[in-house]
Design an enzyme around this catalytic site. Structure first.
Site, PDB file in Angstrom:
ATOM      1  N   ASP A  47       0.884  -1.026  -0.008  1.00  0.00           N
ATOM      2  CA  ASP A  47       0.173   0.040   0.089  1.00  0.00           C
ATOM      3  C   ASP A  47       0.867   1.142   0.002  1.00  0.00           C
ATOM      4  O   ASP A  47       1.968   1.398   0.417  1.00  0.00           O
ATOM      5  CB  ASP A  47      -0.985   0.120   1.191  1.00  0.00           C
ATOM      6  CG  ASP A  47      -2.156   0.684   0.948  1.00  0.00           C
ATOM      7  OD1 ASP A  47      -3.089   0.340   1.002  1.00  0.00           O
ATOM      8  OD2 ASP A  47      -1.839   1.954   0.857  1.00  0.00           O
ATOM      9  N   ASP A  72       3.735   2.382  -4.283  1.00  0.00           N
ATOM     10  CA  ASP A  72       2.727   3.234  -4.988  1.00  0.00           C
ATOM     11  C   ASP A  72       2.737   2.299  -6.311  1.00  0.00           C
ATOM     12  O   ASP A  72       3.605   2.294  -7.147  1.00  0.00           O
ATOM     13  CB  ASP A  72       3.585   4.590  -5.268  1.00  0.00           C
ATOM     14  CG  ASP A  72       2.395   5.358  -6.101  1.00  0.00           C
ATOM     15  OD1 ASP A  72       1.475   4.882  -6.634  1.00  0.00           O
ATOM     16  OD2 ASP A  72       2.617   6.796  -5.980  1.00  0.00           O
ATOM     17  N   VAL A  73       1.584   1.936  -6.760  1.00  0.00           N
ATOM     18  CA  VAL A  73       1.551   1.113  -7.687  1.00  0.00           C
ATOM     19  C   VAL A  73       1.720   1.563  -9.255  1.00  0.00           C
ATOM     20  O   VAL A  73       1.931   1.022 -10.189  1.00  0.00           O
ATOM     21  CB  VAL A  73      -0.135   0.110  -7.867  1.00  0.00           C
ATOM     22  CG1 VAL A  73      -0.091  -0.788  -6.762  1.00  0.00           C
ATOM     23  CG2 VAL A  73      -1.070   1.251  -8.183  1.00  0.00           C
ATOM     24  N   ASN A  99      -5.911  -4.770  -6.588  1.00  0.00           N
ATOM     25  CA  ASN A  99      -6.994  -3.994  -5.455  1.00  0.00           C
ATOM     26  C   ASN A  99      -7.073  -2.580  -5.389  1.00  0.00           C
ATOM     27  O   ASN A  99      -8.012  -1.933  -5.358  1.00  0.00           O
ATOM     28  CB  ASN A  99      -7.104  -4.586  -4.137  1.00  0.00           C
ATOM     29  CG  ASN A  99      -8.021  -3.888  -3.242  1.00  0.00           C
ATOM     30  OD1 ASN A  99      -9.402  -4.026  -3.345  1.00  0.00           O
ATOM     31  ND2 ASN A  99      -7.468  -3.075  -2.283  1.00  0.00           N
ATOM     32  N   TYR A 165     -13.309   6.888 -13.358  1.00  0.00           N
ATOM     33  CA  TYR A 165     -13.307   5.743 -12.432  1.00  0.00           C
ATOM     34  C   TYR A 165     -14.089   4.641 -13.212  1.00  0.00           C
ATOM     35  O   TYR A 165     -13.562   3.359 -13.272  1.00  0.00           O
ATOM     36  CB  TYR A 165     -13.995   6.147 -11.217  1.00  0.00           C
ATOM     37  CG  TYR A 165     -14.117   5.056  -9.940  1.00  0.00           C
ATOM     38  CD1 TYR A 165     -13.186   4.564  -9.431  1.00  0.00           C
ATOM     39  CD2 TYR A 165     -15.328   4.094 -10.220  1.00  0.00           C
ATOM     40  CE1 TYR A 165     -13.406   3.323  -8.596  1.00  0.00           C
ATOM     41  CE2 TYR A 165     -15.559   2.914  -9.209  1.00  0.00           C
ATOM     42  CZ  TYR A 165     -14.581   2.581  -8.540  1.00  0.00           C
ATOM     43  OH  TYR A 165     -14.558   1.600  -7.647  1.00  0.00           O
ATOM     44  N   LYS A 169     -12.566   1.024 -14.500  1.00  0.00           N
ATOM     45  CA  LYS A 169     -13.010  -0.257 -14.179  1.00  0.00           C
ATOM     46  C   LYS A 169     -13.308  -1.220 -15.355  1.00  0.00           C
ATOM     47  O   LYS A 169     -13.431  -2.326 -15.146  1.00  0.00           O
ATOM     48  CB  LYS A 169     -14.165   0.115 -13.004  1.00  0.00           C
ATOM     49  CG  LYS A 169     -13.691   0.407 -11.648  1.00  0.00           C
ATOM     50  CD  LYS A 169     -12.623  -0.198 -11.030  1.00  0.00           C
ATOM     51  CE  LYS A 169     -12.156   0.456  -9.798  1.00  0.00           C
ATOM     52  NZ  LYS A 169     -11.117  -0.430  -9.288  1.00  0.00           N
TER      53      LYS A 169
HETATM   54  P1  NAP Z   1      -9.956   2.138   0.211  1.00  0.00           P
HETATM   55  O1  NAP Z   1     -10.948   2.061   1.461  1.00  0.00           O
HETATM   56  O2  NAP Z   1      -9.674   3.736  -0.270  1.00  0.00           O
HETATM   57  O3  NAP Z   1      -8.721   1.424   0.227  1.00  0.00           O
HETATM   58  C1  NAP Z   1      -7.698   1.451  -0.830  1.00  0.00           C
HETATM   59  C2  NAP Z   1      -6.263   1.592  -0.624  1.00  0.00           C
HETATM   60  O4  NAP Z   1      -5.683   1.640  -1.722  1.00  0.00           O
HETATM   61  C3  NAP Z   1      -5.850   2.506   0.430  1.00  0.00           C
HETATM   62  O5  NAP Z   1      -5.206   2.315   1.640  1.00  0.00           O
HETATM   63  C4  NAP Z   1      -5.275   3.615  -0.623  1.00  0.00           C
HETATM   64  O6  NAP Z   1      -4.306   4.180   0.268  1.00  0.00           O
HETATM   65  C5  NAP Z   1      -4.657   2.468  -1.453  1.00  0.00           C
HETATM   66  N1  NAP Z   1      -3.827   3.167  -2.678  1.00  0.00           N
HETATM   67  C6  NAP Z   1      -4.479   4.547  -3.243  1.00  0.00           C
HETATM   68  N2  NAP Z   1      -3.599   4.603  -4.153  1.00  0.00           N
HETATM   69  C7  NAP Z   1      -2.648   3.938  -4.141  1.00  0.00           C
HETATM   70  C8  NAP Z   1      -1.417   3.462  -5.059  1.00  0.00           C
HETATM   71  N3  NAP Z   1      -1.087   4.588  -5.954  1.00  0.00           N
HETATM   72  N4  NAP Z   1      -0.868   2.581  -4.710  1.00  0.00           N
HETATM   73  C9  NAP Z   1      -0.985   1.773  -3.823  1.00  0.00           C
HETATM   74  N5  NAP Z   1      -1.823   1.999  -2.972  1.00  0.00           N
HETATM   75  C10 NAP Z   1      -3.035   2.987  -3.220  1.00  0.00           C
HETATM   76  O7  NAP Z   1     -10.910   1.567  -1.231  1.00  0.00           O
HETATM   77  P2  NAP Z   1     -11.985   0.218  -1.040  1.00  0.00           P
HETATM   78  O8  NAP Z   1     -13.168   0.673  -1.001  1.00  0.00           O
HETATM   79  O9  NAP Z   1     -11.313  -0.827  -0.167  1.00  0.00           O
HETATM   80  O10 NAP Z   1     -11.774  -0.317  -2.561  1.00  0.00           O
HETATM   81  C11 NAP Z   1     -10.612  -1.078  -2.936  1.00  0.00           C
HETATM   82  C12 NAP Z   1     -11.034  -1.418  -4.626  1.00  0.00           C
HETATM   83  O11 NAP Z   1     -12.354  -1.966  -4.406  1.00  0.00           O
HETATM   84  C13 NAP Z   1     -10.807  -0.314  -5.261  1.00  0.00           C
HETATM   85  O12 NAP Z   1     -10.208  -0.855  -6.373  1.00  0.00           O
HETATM   86  C14 NAP Z   1     -12.170   0.266  -5.479  1.00  0.00           C
HETATM   87  O13 NAP Z   1     -12.310   1.049  -6.764  1.00  0.00           O
HETATM   88  C15 NAP Z   1     -12.838  -1.017  -5.580  1.00  0.00           C
HETATM   89  N6  NAP Z   1     -14.285  -1.049  -5.348  1.00  0.00           N
HETATM   90  C16 NAP Z   1     -14.759  -0.430  -4.073  1.00  0.00           C
HETATM   91  C17 NAP Z   1     -16.271  -0.353  -3.801  1.00  0.00           C
HETATM   92  C18 NAP Z   1     -16.660   0.072  -2.630  1.00  0.00           C
HETATM   93  O14 NAP Z   1     -18.011   0.322  -2.590  1.00  0.00           O
HETATM   94  N7  NAP Z   1     -15.847   0.490  -1.586  1.00  0.00           N
HETATM   95  C19 NAP Z   1     -17.030  -0.649  -4.993  1.00  0.00           C
HETATM   96  C20 NAP Z   1     -16.394  -1.313  -6.190  1.00  0.00           C
HETATM   97  C21 NAP Z   1     -15.284  -1.235  -6.304  1.00  0.00           C
HETATM   98  P3  NAP Z   1      -4.732   5.872   0.584  1.00  0.00           P
HETATM   99  O15 NAP Z   1      -5.822   5.690   1.601  1.00  0.00           O
HETATM  100  O16 NAP Z   1      -3.353   6.375   1.156  1.00  0.00           O
HETATM  101  O17 NAP Z   1      -5.046   6.545  -0.348  1.00  0.00           O
END
Ligand code: NAP
Length: 264
Positions: A47, A72-73, A99, A165, A169
């Site tokens: 992360d 950082d990916v 993810n 976004y 996706k």
């Molecule tokens: P989240 O709570 O924001 O967690 C995402 C993590 O990724 C955070 O720790 C973030 O760090 C990290 N991140 C951001 N940019 C990054 C980078 N450049 N390199 C490495 N890590 C990075 O998100 P989530 O809701 O768990 O979502 C996870 C995945 O599921 C995402 O791809 C999202 O699009 C997908 N998704 C989520 C939902 C939903 O309802 N939650 C629905 C559909 C799809 P920081 O906090 O420091 O930015």
């Protein structure tokens, strides 16, 4: 243990396997790390946020195997170095969960700047490309493996907001299908997972900006046939299925976990 229990245990047994999960410090990624570790995998918690260190410590304290890399990916040199270090530390790599993702600017297409567009594409698409690029040689070396791209239900259907976004996706959905075809002969499977509304910091922070998150979560529930907002564990369970022996004949497919939202 009875023979019947052994069937389930073998289906989801990841003992001796190694899984890398990006964006694993919180939300869906963190619960996926806990879940794969509970099935016996050593997990590489990756992360950009340093709080991934705490998650790795939590998993180790609970008897699992985990190690945190700040990653950082979007940075190719970092990705290359970290994937080499994962193999050096754990001896192999069997699964990659792409993810990490950001929502980005919530403005209509005609008002979005190129910088806003690129910021989302960089993390959500280029990040998936880079991590897959550097994971594949390790999966080949392991004699097979699994790649899971975390897309969204909005990688399948449109929505009237966050255009970059949604586009990102859709892209990772097809990247999984292409990789499924490219690497099937080497027993490397690639699939996408499509979460619906899941209660994570990503959504909570987005709703905080719009006003009262509880009010918005309440409105969202009404859009979901099952009548609930999902939990990160609902998605982690699907990812466990795809990376474990239970999913060994599954490649190039879409696992939709959205409470029925896209069933209409
Ligand atoms: P989240 O709570 O924001 O967690 C995402 C993590 O990724 C955070 O720790 C973030 O760090 C990290 N991140 C951001 N940019 C990054 C980078 N450049 N390199 C490495 N890590 C990075 O998100 P989530 O809701 O768990 O979502 C996870 C995945 O599921 C995402 O791809 C999202 O699009 C997908 N998704 C989520 C939902 C939903 O309802 N939650 C629905 C559909 C799809 P920081 O906090 O420091 O930015």
């Amino acid at each position: 243990m009875s023979n019947l229990q052994a069937i389930t245990q073998q289906l989801f047994d990841l003992s001796g396997k190694v899984a890398a999960i990006t964006g694993a410090a919180r939300g869906i990624g963190a619960q996926t790390a806990r879940t794969l570790a509970s099935a016996g995998a050593a997990v590489a918690v990756l992360d950009v946020s340093a709080s991934g260190e705490e998650l790795a410590a939590e998993i180790v304290a609970a008897g699992g195997k985990a190690y945190f890399w700040k990653l950082d990916v979007t940075q190719e040199a970092e990705v290359q170095r970290v994937f080499a270090e994962i193999v050096a530390r754990f001896g192999r790599l069997d699964a990659l969960v792409n993810n990490a993702g950001i929502e980005g600017a919530n403005v209509p297409t005609h008002q979005m700047s190129l910088e806003q567009w690129r910021a989302v594409m960089d993390v959500n698409v280029t990040g998936v490309f880079l991590c897959t690029k550097y994971a594949i040689p390790a999966l080949q070396q392991a004699g097979g493996g699994s790649v899971v791209n975390v897309s969204s239900m909005y990688g399948l259907v449109g929505g009237p907001d966050v255009p970059a976004y949604h586009a990102s996706k859709g892209a990772v959905r097809l990247m999984a299908k292409t990789d499924a075809m490219l690497y099937a002969a080497q027993d490397i499977r690639a699939n996408s997972v499509h979460p619906g509304f899941i209660r994570t910091p990503l959504l909570e922070e987005a709703f905080q900006k719009l006003g009262d998150p509880e009010l918005i979560f309440g409105q969202m529930k009404q859009m979901v046939p099952i009548g609930k907002i999902g939990d990160p564990q609902d998605i982690a369970a699907g990812i466990l299925y795809l990376v474990s022996p239970a999913g060994r004949y599954v490649t190039g497919t879409e696992l939709v976990i959205d409470g029925g939202y896209t069933a209409r």
